[in-house]
Scaffold this motif. Sequence first.
Motif, PDB file in Angstrom:
ATOM      1  N   HIS A  28     107.532  -0.292  22.265  1.00  0.00           N
ATOM      2  CA  HIS A  28     106.712   0.167  23.403  1.00  0.00           C
ATOM      3  C   HIS A  28     105.228   0.083  23.053  1.00  0.00           C
ATOM      4  CE1 HIS A  28     105.462   2.484  26.865  1.00  0.00           C
ATOM      5  NE2 HIS A  28     104.800   3.297  26.053  1.00  0.00           N
ATOM      6  N   PHE A  29     104.863   0.518  21.856  1.00  0.00           N
ATOM      7  CA  PHE A  29     103.485   0.451  21.399  1.00  0.00           C
ATOM      8  C   PHE A  29     102.996  -0.992  21.357  1.00  0.00           C
ATOM      9  CE2 PHE A  29     100.551  -0.007  17.781  1.00  0.00           C
ATOM     10  CZ  PHE A  29      99.511   0.791  18.226  1.00  0.00           C
ATOM     11  N   ARG A  30     103.811  -1.889  20.808  1.00  0.00           N
ATOM     12  CA  ARG A  30     103.412  -3.299  20.735  1.00  0.00           C
ATOM     13  C   ARG A  30     103.231  -3.907  22.125  1.00  0.00           C
ATOM     14  NH1 ARG A  30     107.249  -5.466  15.825  1.00  0.00           N
ATOM     15  NH2 ARG A  30     105.848  -4.832  14.148  1.00  0.00           N
ATOM     16  N   ARG A  31     104.121  -3.575  23.058  1.00  0.00           N
ATOM     17  CA  ARG A  31     103.985  -4.113  24.418  1.00  0.00           C
ATOM     18  C   ARG A  31     102.701  -3.629  25.072  1.00  0.00           C
ATOM     19  NH1 ARG A  31     110.190  -3.533  26.531  1.00  0.00           N
ATOM     20  NH2 ARG A  31     111.000  -5.260  25.303  1.00  0.00           N
ATOM     21  N   ARG A  32     102.346  -2.356  24.853  1.00  0.00           N
ATOM     22  CA  ARG A  32     101.107  -1.814  25.407  1.00  0.00           C
ATOM     23  C   ARG A  32      99.892  -2.523  24.820  1.00  0.00           C
ATOM     24  NH1 ARG A  32     101.443   3.972  24.087  1.00  0.00           N
ATOM     25  NH2 ARG A  32      99.422   3.556  23.168  1.00  0.00           N
ATOM     26  N   ILE A  33      99.887  -2.725  23.510  1.00  0.00           N
ATOM     27  CA  ILE A  33      98.772  -3.414  22.855  1.00  0.00           C
ATOM     28  C   ILE A  33      98.684  -4.858  23.338  1.00  0.00           C
ATOM     29  CG2 ILE A  33      97.864  -4.202  20.628  1.00  0.00           C
ATOM     30  CD1 ILE A  33      97.523  -1.223  21.131  1.00  0.00           C
ATOM     31  N   PHE A  34      99.831  -5.520  23.486  1.00  0.00           N
ATOM     32  CA  PHE A  34      99.843  -6.903  23.981  1.00  0.00           C
ATOM     33  C   PHE A  34      99.246  -6.974  25.385  1.00  0.00           C
ATOM     34  CE2 PHE A  34     102.175 -10.101  26.528  1.00  0.00           C
ATOM     35  CZ  PHE A  34     101.675 -11.249  25.933  1.00  0.00           C
ATOM     36  N   ALA A  35      99.686  -6.087  26.286  1.00  0.00           N
ATOM     37  CA  ALA A  35      99.190  -6.099  27.662  1.00  0.00           C
ATOM     38  C   ALA A  35      97.687  -5.822  27.710  1.00  0.00           C
ATOM     39  CB  ALA A  35      99.938  -5.073  28.504  1.00  0.00           C
ATOM     40  N   LYS A  36      97.216  -4.889  26.901  1.00  0.00           N
ATOM     41  CA  LYS A  36      95.788  -4.577  26.877  1.00  0.00           C
ATOM     42  C   LYS A  36      94.986  -5.749  26.323  1.00  0.00           C
ATOM     43  CE  LYS A  36      92.365  -1.244  25.247  1.00  0.00           C
ATOM     44  NZ  LYS A  36      91.354  -1.992  25.878  1.00  0.00           N
ATOM     45  N   THR A  37      95.491  -6.392  25.285  1.00  0.00           N
ATOM     46  CA  THR A  37      94.797  -7.540  24.708  1.00  0.00           C
ATOM     47  C   THR A  37      94.686  -8.673  25.712  1.00  0.00           C
ATOM     48  OG1 THR A  37      95.619  -6.926  22.514  1.00  0.00           O
ATOM     49  CG2 THR A  37      94.802  -9.177  22.777  1.00  0.00           C
ATOM     50  N   VAL A  38      95.776  -8.963  26.414  1.00  0.00           N
ATOM     51  CA  VAL A  38      95.752 -10.022  27.434  1.00  0.00           C
ATOM     52  C   VAL A  38      94.764  -9.653  28.541  1.00  0.00           C
ATOM     53  CG1 VAL A  38      97.113 -11.157  29.246  1.00  0.00           C
ATOM     54  CG2 VAL A  38      98.062 -10.899  26.953  1.00  0.00           C
ATOM     55  N   HIS A  39      94.822  -8.419  28.998  1.00  0.00           N
ATOM     56  CA  HIS A  39      93.918  -7.966  30.067  1.00  0.00           C
ATOM     57  C   HIS A  39      92.457  -8.103  29.636  1.00  0.00           C
ATOM     58  CE1 HIS A  39      91.597  -4.928  32.319  1.00  0.00           C
ATOM     59  NE2 HIS A  39      92.323  -5.373  33.334  1.00  0.00           N
ATOM     60  N   ASP A  40      92.141  -7.660  28.429  1.00  0.00           N
ATOM     61  CA  ASP A  40      90.765  -7.731  27.941  1.00  0.00           C
ATOM     62  C   ASP A  40      90.295  -9.170  27.773  1.00  0.00           C
ATOM     63  OD1 ASP A  40      90.733  -4.981  27.932  1.00  0.00           O
ATOM     64  OD2 ASP A  40      90.914  -4.794  25.740  1.00  0.00           O
ATOM     65  N   LEU A  41      91.147 -10.046  27.255  1.00  0.00           N
ATOM     66  CA  LEU A  41      90.753 -11.448  27.088  1.00  0.00           C
ATOM     67  C   LEU A  41      90.598 -12.154  28.433  1.00  0.00           C
ATOM     68  CD1 LEU A  41      92.879 -12.532  23.997  1.00  0.00           C
ATOM     69  CD2 LEU A  41      90.397 -12.245  24.102  1.00  0.00           C
ATOM     70  N   GLU A  42      91.474 -11.837  29.385  1.00  0.00           N
ATOM     71  CA  GLU A  42      91.359 -12.467  30.701  1.00  0.00           C
ATOM     72  C   GLU A  42      90.103 -12.013  31.434  1.00  0.00           C
ATOM     73  OE1 GLU A  42      95.131 -11.625  32.535  1.00  0.00           O
ATOM     74  OE2 GLU A  42      95.998 -13.499  31.778  1.00  0.00           O
ATOM     75  N   ALA A  43      89.552 -10.869  31.068  1.00  0.00           N
ATOM     76  CA  ALA A  43      88.335 -10.364  31.703  1.00  0.00           C
ATOM     77  C   ALA A  43      87.087 -11.096  31.201  1.00  0.00           C
ATOM     78  CB  ALA A  43      88.197  -8.869  31.450  1.00  0.00           C
ATOM     79  N   LEU A  44      87.179 -11.792  30.074  1.00  0.00           N
ATOM     80  CA  LEU A  44      86.034 -12.523  29.547  1.00  0.00           C
ATOM     81  C   LEU A  44      85.806 -13.806  30.334  1.00  0.00           C
ATOM     82  CD1 LEU A  44      86.765 -12.230  25.714  1.00  0.00           C
ATOM     83  CD2 LEU A  44      85.206 -10.832  27.072  1.00  0.00           C
ATOM     84  N   ASN A  45      84.550 -14.242  30.386  1.00  0.00           N
ATOM     85  CA  ASN A  45      84.280 -15.516  31.048  1.00  0.00           C
ATOM     86  C   ASN A  45      84.544 -16.661  30.070  1.00  0.00           C
ATOM     87  OD1 ASN A  45      81.920 -15.975  29.482  1.00  0.00           O
ATOM     88  ND2 ASN A  45      80.703 -14.753  30.907  1.00  0.00           N
ATOM     89  N   ASP A  46      84.497 -17.893  30.569  1.00  0.00           N
ATOM     90  CA  ASP A  46      84.851 -19.054  29.752  1.00  0.00           C
ATOM     91  C   ASP A  46      83.920 -19.232  28.559  1.00  0.00           C
ATOM     92  OD1 ASP A  46      87.058 -19.691  31.282  1.00  0.00           O
ATOM     93  OD2 ASP A  46      85.920 -20.989  32.644  1.00  0.00           O
ATOM     94  N   ARG A  47      82.644 -18.919  28.727  1.00  0.00           N
ATOM     95  CA  ARG A  47      81.701 -19.053  27.609  1.00  0.00           C
ATOM     96  C   ARG A  47      82.040 -18.061  26.495  1.00  0.00           C
ATOM     97  NH1 ARG A  47      76.846 -21.192  26.048  1.00  0.00           N
ATOM     98  NH2 ARG A  47      75.559 -19.804  24.771  1.00  0.00           N
ATOM     99  N   GLN A  48      82.342 -16.836  26.854  1.00  0.00           N
ATOM    100  CA  GLN A  48      82.701 -15.836  25.844  1.00  0.00           C
ATOM    101  C   GLN A  48      83.986 -16.233  25.117  1.00  0.00           C
ATOM    102  OE1 GLN A  48      82.716 -12.596  28.642  1.00  0.00           O
ATOM    103  NE2 GLN A  48      80.874 -11.675  27.723  1.00  0.00           N
ATOM    104  N   LEU A  49      84.940 -16.763  25.872  1.00  0.00           N
ATOM    105  CA  LEU A  49      86.182 -17.214  25.242  1.00  0.00           C
ATOM    106  C   LEU A  49      85.929 -18.371  24.283  1.00  0.00           C
ATOM    107  CD1 LEU A  49      88.745 -16.995  28.180  1.00  0.00           C
ATOM    108  CD2 LEU A  49      88.720 -15.622  26.096  1.00  0.00           C
ATOM    109  N   SER A  50      85.061 -19.306  24.682  1.00  0.00           N
ATOM    110  CA  SER A  50      84.784 -20.431  23.782  1.00  0.00           C
ATOM    111  C   SER A  50      84.026 -19.960  22.547  1.00  0.00           C
ATOM    112  CB  SER A  50      84.018 -21.533  24.506  1.00  0.00           C
ATOM    113  OG  SER A  50      82.673 -21.160  24.715  1.00  0.00           O
ATOM    114  N   ASP A  51      83.209 -18.907  22.671  1.00  0.00           N
ATOM    115  CA  ASP A  51      82.499 -18.364  21.515  1.00  0.00           C
ATOM    116  C   ASP A  51      83.470 -17.805  20.471  1.00  0.00           C
ATOM    117  OD1 ASP A  51      80.022 -19.016  22.525  1.00  0.00           O
ATOM    118  OD2 ASP A  51      79.545 -16.984  23.211  1.00  0.00           O
ATOM    119  N   ILE A  52      84.574 -17.237  20.921  1.00  0.00           N
ATOM    120  CA  ILE A  52      85.549 -16.697  19.968  1.00  0.00           C
ATOM    121  C   ILE A  52      86.670 -17.695  19.662  1.00  0.00           C
ATOM    122  CG2 ILE A  52      85.067 -14.288  20.515  1.00  0.00           C
ATOM    123  CD1 ILE A  52      87.615 -14.231  22.192  1.00  0.00           C
TER     124      ILE A  52
END
Length: 75
Positions: A28-52
């Motif tokens: 359950h903890f891992r699923r929550r962390i996975f969902a939050k990570t996906v949500h946070d990364l999807e909130a970034l714009n393309d330039r921020q994603l390319s920077d990382i």
Amino acid sequence: MEATQTTTPNRNVFSTLFADYAEARTEHFRRRIFAKTVHDLEALNDRQLSDIGVPRAEIKQRAYQSVYHGAPYRQ
């Protein structure tokens, strides 16, 4: 000569239930962390994603590998 005694671990109902509960809580903890990570990364714009160094198409794969320590992503 001394006598030796071999003992087997006592796997009673309570220890089995506790192990199952602990495993479920971890998942359950891992699923929550996975969902939050996906949500946070999807909130970034393309330039921020390319920077990382994360292409938008690989967000779920990268998040899964991060949470599950390199295990391949299963859809």
